[in-house]
Design a protein around this motif. Structure first.
Motif: not given
Lengths: 112, 356, 353
Positions: A34, A37-38, A60-61, A64, A67, A93, B161, B205, B219, B222-223, B226-227, B232, B234, B257
Motif C-alpha cells: 500500500p 500510493r504515497a 516513480y514512472r 504512474l 496506475w 515518503r 466518480q 481524483y 502536507e 495530502y499524504r 493519498q494513502v 488519486r 493527477i 507526468l
C-alpha cells in the motif's frame, strides 16, 4: 473485393481512459504494497538509481504506468532493478520500493 | 464646512463582519477602543457561514463562528447589520461612512474587512459551471455537506466518480487573476477526503498543477488523502468538461507526468473557485469609493510590507484580512490582530500630536 | 463583474445585400450545396445575393500548406474585395470556413498593421489597376442560414423527426475549426459554444448531442492531408470523433465546412475498409450534411438535384426517417444520361435496393 491499399493507416488513440477499472493484477500489487500510493512522483528514487543511468528504469514512472494499467511495460522495466536499495533510503515518503519493484517484476510471466 | 469635532476620533468603524472584521473588532475592543461593525448581510460570518468543516483538523465551521459571535456579543460591540457602505468621505482627520446619499456612520479610523469574493466559475466556460448540474464549485460542495443542497447524483450511485479541479480562476492571466488563491489546494484535499467518508466506494481524483500545501499539517493531510483515502492526484489542468454517457460528464486533461492525454467519466466535478477582490478602491483627494471590480482588478493595496494594514495614500484607513489578498483563517486571525495593533499605534500617535 | 459568456454570444449579421464568394473544393465533392444555398437565399427568401464570375479561390489551402506566401494571398483577397467594391457591396458572404478564416485573418492583420494594408493596395494596383474597400460585415454562409433559420423553418414541409416514431433525430455537429477557433468573436457562440449548427438543427426539431469530442478537429489539417503519407494523421483525428459520437447513436452529422464535410463523410468509407467498422452499427455509416444541404432538404428540394448521391455515406436511410420522398431510379440520372451505379465498397453499404 480486395482490401484497398491506402498507403496510410490510422493511429490508435493514446489517451488514458481513467474510467476503466483498475486491472486485478494492478489492484493486487497496490494491496500487497500500500505504500506505493504515497508516491508523489518527486523523482528522487530515479535520481539515485544505479540501473537508471543505463536503463529506462525510473521507479516513480513505473508507479504512474502501474496506475495506467501498463503491466507489461512495468514488468519489463522492473527487471532492470539491481535491488541495491538506494531509492528506498532516499524516498521522502517512505515507500517500500524494493518490495514494490519485486511485485512489479513479477507482473511479467516467467519464460516457460 | 463640517467640523471634524462631531466625529469621535477614537471610534473605529469596521466594514465587514466576517472573521477578519470580527477579530479586528475583538482585539481593539479588548484594548479599550470603541468599535462598530458594519456588515452588508443580515448576519455576521462572511464566507465562514457557508463552510461545513475546516482544514486541517475538521473542526465544525459553526463552532468557530459561534465562538466568535459569542465574544462579539459579550463585548457588546455595536453591529450595523444589513448596512452597505459604498464610499467614505474624509472630514478633518476622520471619516464619514456613506451609503448612496446618506451618512450611515462616522469614525476616526476605518478598517476595511470586506474579505474576498469567489471567482465566478461560469467564466471558465470550458468547465461548464451553470450548464451541467453535476459541475459544482467548492462552495457548493460545502453546501452539500451542510445539507443545504443535494448531491448531484442519485442514491443509486454508490461508487461515484468525482473530480476536483484546482486553480479555477487562480494563476490564470486570461481570467485576470494571476495570483494563487492559496487555500484551494488544501480545501480540495479536505473535501476529497470528506467525499470519500460519505461514499467509501467513490473514486476521487484531484487535478492539480502543483500542490501548495503551505500551512501547518496541510502536507500531512495530502499524504493521508493519498494513502488512507485512496484519492488519486493527477498533475494536469482540466481542459474541458462535456456531457458523457448517461448523466455523467466527460472530462479531458493531460496527465503531464505521463505526457499523455487523459479521459474520464465523472458523476460530479468540483471546481476550486479562487479568491478575487470584492471591490476596487477608487481613491480621490478626500474620498474613497468602493467600485465593482473590473478584469484584472487587484486586492486592496497597503503601505510597505505585505503584512501591513495601512491603505496606501489614506491616513486613518486600514485593511484587514482577505481583502488584501488570499489568506487562510489562521492567517486572517493573525493579520487582524496585527492590524488592530497598527490602528492602536495610529490613534496613540494622533493623541501625542494633540498633546504636543 | 459581468462575465462575457460565449454561450450567449450573438454575432451581428446583416439581413440582406451580400457579395458571395464560393469554396474552391465544395462543388467538387458536394456539387449541389452552393447552388442550393443561392436558390434558398434568392428564390425562397428573396434576398439580394450577388456573385461575380471573375472571383477565384482564396488560395487558403495553399497558404496553410506554405505554398502561397502571405503577400500573395493578401493580394488575392484584395482582388476579391475589389470585385465586391466594384459591384457596390460591403457585406461579404463566404461559403468556405477556410476562406472565412482567411478573410478574418487578413482583416485582422491589416487592422493591426496598416502598413501591410497599404502594401497590399499597392500590389493590387500594380498588378491589376484595382482598388478596394474593406467589408463592413464578414459573414459565413452558415451564419446567414442560422440568422434566417426561423423564416426557413416556417417554409419547411419537413422536420428533423423520425416520421414513424415521432422521435427527434439526434444530430451531432462539427463546426469547422477556422470558423471561430482563430477569431472567436467571428462566430455565434465563439469557439467554446458554437451554436451556429446546433441552433439550426434544433429549429428544425432535431435533438442536439453534445458529444465529448465535439470540438476536436476533423483531421483536415491542410498539410496533414496534402501528402498521402501524412494522411494517417488526418484519418486518426476523424476516427477519434467517430468513436466519441458513436455512443450517442447519432442520426446525422451536421457540418458547416467543405473540408470537414468531405472528411467526415469520406473517411467513414476509409475507416470501414481499414478496420471493418462503421459507426452506425448497421454498416451504412452516419450521414453527413452541410447547413445548406440540410436547409434545402427541409425546404423540400429534391435530394438528387441537391447532389446527395455524391456523398460517400448514402442518405436514403435518413430521407426515409424524415419522410422525404425521392425517386430511387432517378438517383444516377445525370444531364448526359444515366450514369452507372458505383461499385459497392467492401464494408460500407451504399445501395439499399
Amino acid at each position: 473485393m480486395p482490401k484497398p491499399d491506402f498507403g496510410f493507416s490510422f493511429a490508435p488513440n493514446r489517451a488514458l481512459e481513467l474510467s476503466v477499472p483498475l486491472l486485478p493484477e494492478v489492484q493486487a500489487v497496490l494491496e500487497a504494497e500500500p505504500s506505493i500510493r504515497a508516491c508523489m512522483a518527486c523523482g528522487q528514487c530515479a535520481a539515485v538509481c544505479t540501473a537508471g543511468v543505463f536503463t529506462p528504469l525510473a521507479f516513480y514512472r513505473l508507479v504512474l504506468q502501474l496506475w495506467a494499467g501498463e503491466v507489461e511495460v512495468v514488468g519489463q522495466r522492473a527487471q532492470h532493478c539491481m535491488l541495491c536499495g538506494k531509492c528506498q533510503m532516499t524516498c521522502p515518503r517512505g515507500v517500500n520500493i524494493r518490495n514494490a519493484l519485486l511485485l512489479m517484476a513479477a507482473l511479467l510471466p516467467p519464460k516457460p | 464646512m463640517r467640523s471634524s469635532e462631531y466625529i469621535n476620533k477614537d471610534e473605529v468603524a469596521i466594514i465587514g463582519g466576517g472573521p477578519a472584521g470580527m477579530q479586528t473588532a475583538l482585539v481593539l475592543s479588548a484594548r479599550g477602543f470603541s468599535v462598530r461593525i458594519y456588515e452588508q448581510k443580515e448576519q455576521l460570518g462572511g464566507h465562514l457561514k457557508g463552510w461545513h468543516h475546516l482544514f486541517p483538523h475538521g473542526v465544525a465551521a459553526s463552532d468557530l463562528l459561534g465562538a466568535l459571535k459569542e465574544q462579539v456579543l459579550a463585548r457588546a460591540i455595536p453591529l450595523h447589520l444589513g448596512q452597505t457602505v459604498d464610499h467614505l468621505q474624509k472630514v478633518g482627520e476622520g471619516w464619514e461612512l456613506w451609503q448612496g446619499e446618506t451618512v450611515v456612520g462616522r469614525a476616526g479610523v476605518v478598517v476595511l474587512a470586506n474579505g474576498f469574493a469567489l471567482f465566478d466559475a461560469r467564466r471558465k466556460e470550458e468547465y461548464g459551471y451553470g450548464l451541467y448540474p453535476s459541475v459544482l464549485t467548492s462552495a457548493d460542495l460545502e453546501a452539500v455537506f451542510r445539507k443545504e443542497r443535494p448531491w448531484p447524483f442519485g442514491p443509486d450511485c454508490a461508487a461515484p466518480q468525482i473530480g476536483f479541479v484546482h486553480c479555477v480562476g487562480s494563476r490564470d492571466l486570461k481570467c485576470g487573476s494571476p495570483h494563487c488563491s492559496k487555500l484551494c489546494c488544501v480545501t480540495a484535499v479536505k473535501q476529497a477526503m470528506a467525499v470519500k467518508a460519505f461514499f467509501p466506494e467513490a473514486q476521487v481524483y484531484c487535478f492539480y498543477m502543483d500542490l501548495r500545501m503551505h500551512g501547518l499539517e496541510y502536507e500531512e493531510l495530502y499524504r493521508k488523502a493519498q494513502v488512507d483515502y485512496g484519492v488519486r492526484f493527477i498533475r494536469g489542468r482540466l481542459s474541458e468538461a462535456a456531457p458523457g454517457q448517461g448523466k455523467r460528464l466527460h472530462v479531458k486533461a493531460e496527465d503531464t507526468l505521463q505526457g499523455r492525454p487523459l479521459h474520464l467519466q465523472l458523476d460530479m466535478l468540483v471546481l476550486m473557485s479562487g479568491m478575487v477582490p470584492t471591490f476596487v478602491l477608487e481613491q480621490q483627494e478626500r474620498a474613497v469609493f468602493f467600485k465593482e471590480p473590473v478584469f484584472g482588478s487587484g486586492f486592496v493595496p497597503v503601505q510597505g510590507f505585505l503584512a501591513a494594514g495601512s491603505v496606501v495614500q489614506q491616513k486613518g484607513l486600514f485593511a484587514s484580512g482577505a481583502c488584501k489578498g488570499p489568506a487562510t483563517l489562521p492567517e486572517v486571525f493573525a493579520d487582524a490582530a496585527a492590524v488592530a495593533c497598527e490602528v492602536e499605534q495610529y490613534l496613540k500617535s494622533l493623541k501625542a500630536v494633540a498633546h504636543a | 463583474m459581468t462575465p462575457l459568456l460565449w454561450k450567449d454570444y450573438q454575432k451581428e449579421v446583416p439581413d440582406n445585400h451580400y457579395f458571395f464568394v464560393r469554396s474552391c473544393i465544395r462543388q467538387t465533392f458536394f456539387p449541389g450545396a452552393e447552388a442550393a444555398l443561392l436558390d434558398i437565399l434568392r428564390n425562397s427568401l428573396g434576398l439580394d445575393i450577388f456573385e461575380d464570375r471573375r472571383h477565384t479561390t482564396c488560395t487558403g489551402i495553399a497558404y496553410h500548406c506554405d505554398l502561397v506566401p502571405l503577400e500573395t494571398i493578401m493580394t488575392v483577397i484584395a482582388r476579391q474585395l475589389s470585385l465586391m467594391t466594384e459591384a457596390g457591396y460591403r457585406h461579404l458572404l463566404v461559403s468556405c470556413v477556410t476562406s472565412f478564416g482567411i478573410y478574418l485573418e487578413m482583416l485582422d492583420m491589416w487592422q493591426h498593421h496598416p502598413e501591410m494594408l497599404e502594401q497590399t493596395r499597392e500590389a493590387l494596383w500594380k498588378s491589376t489597376r484595382r482598388t478596394f474597400e474593406l467589408p463592413t460585415a464578414l459573414v459565413h454562409t452558415s451564419d446567414l442560414i442560422y440568422h434566417l433559420r426561423k423564416p426557413i423553418a416556417d417554409r419547411s414541409p419537413h422536420r428533423l423527426v423520425d416520421k414513424s416514431t415521432q422521435r427527434a433525430l439526434r444530430v451531432v455537429d462539427h463546426v469547422g475549426c477556422h470558423y471561430a477557433k482563430i477569431f472567436p468573436a467571428g462566430g455565434f457562440g465563439g469557439a467554446e459554444f458554437p451554436s451556429v449548427l446546433s441552433g439550426l438543427a434544433e429549429t428544425f426539431g432535431g435533438e442536439m448531442v453534445d458529444y465529448p469530442e465535439r470540438r476536436h478537429c476533423c483531421g483536415f489539417g491542410f498539410r496533414h492531408y496534402m501528402l498521402q503519407e501524412n494522411r494517417g494523421y488526418s484519418v486518426s483525428n476523424s476516427r477519434i470523433k467517430f468513436e466519441s459520437m458513436e455512443a450517442f447513436a447519432p442520426d446525422l452529422i451536421l457540418t458547416n465546412c467543405p473540408g470537414c464535410n468531405m472528411f467526415l463523410d469520406r473517411w467513414q468509407y476509409t475507416l470501414a475498409e481499414m478496420s471493418g467498422k462503421t459507426y452506425d452499427g448497421e454498416g451504412k455509416g452516419i450521414p453527413v450534411l452541410s447547413h445548406e444541404e440540410l436547409a434545402a432538404l427541409m425546404l423540400g428540394r429534391d435530394p438528387w438535384t441537391l447532389g446527395l448521391q455524391m456523398h460517400q455515406v448514402q442518405l436514403e436511410p435518413l430521407l426515409d426517417k424524415i419522410g422525404i420522398a425521392y425517386q430511387a431510379r432517378q438517383k444516377y440520372s445525370m444531364v448526359e444520361g444515366v450514369a452507372g451505379v458505383p461499385r459497392e465498397p467492401g464494408v460500407l453499404k451504399v445501395s439499399f435496393e
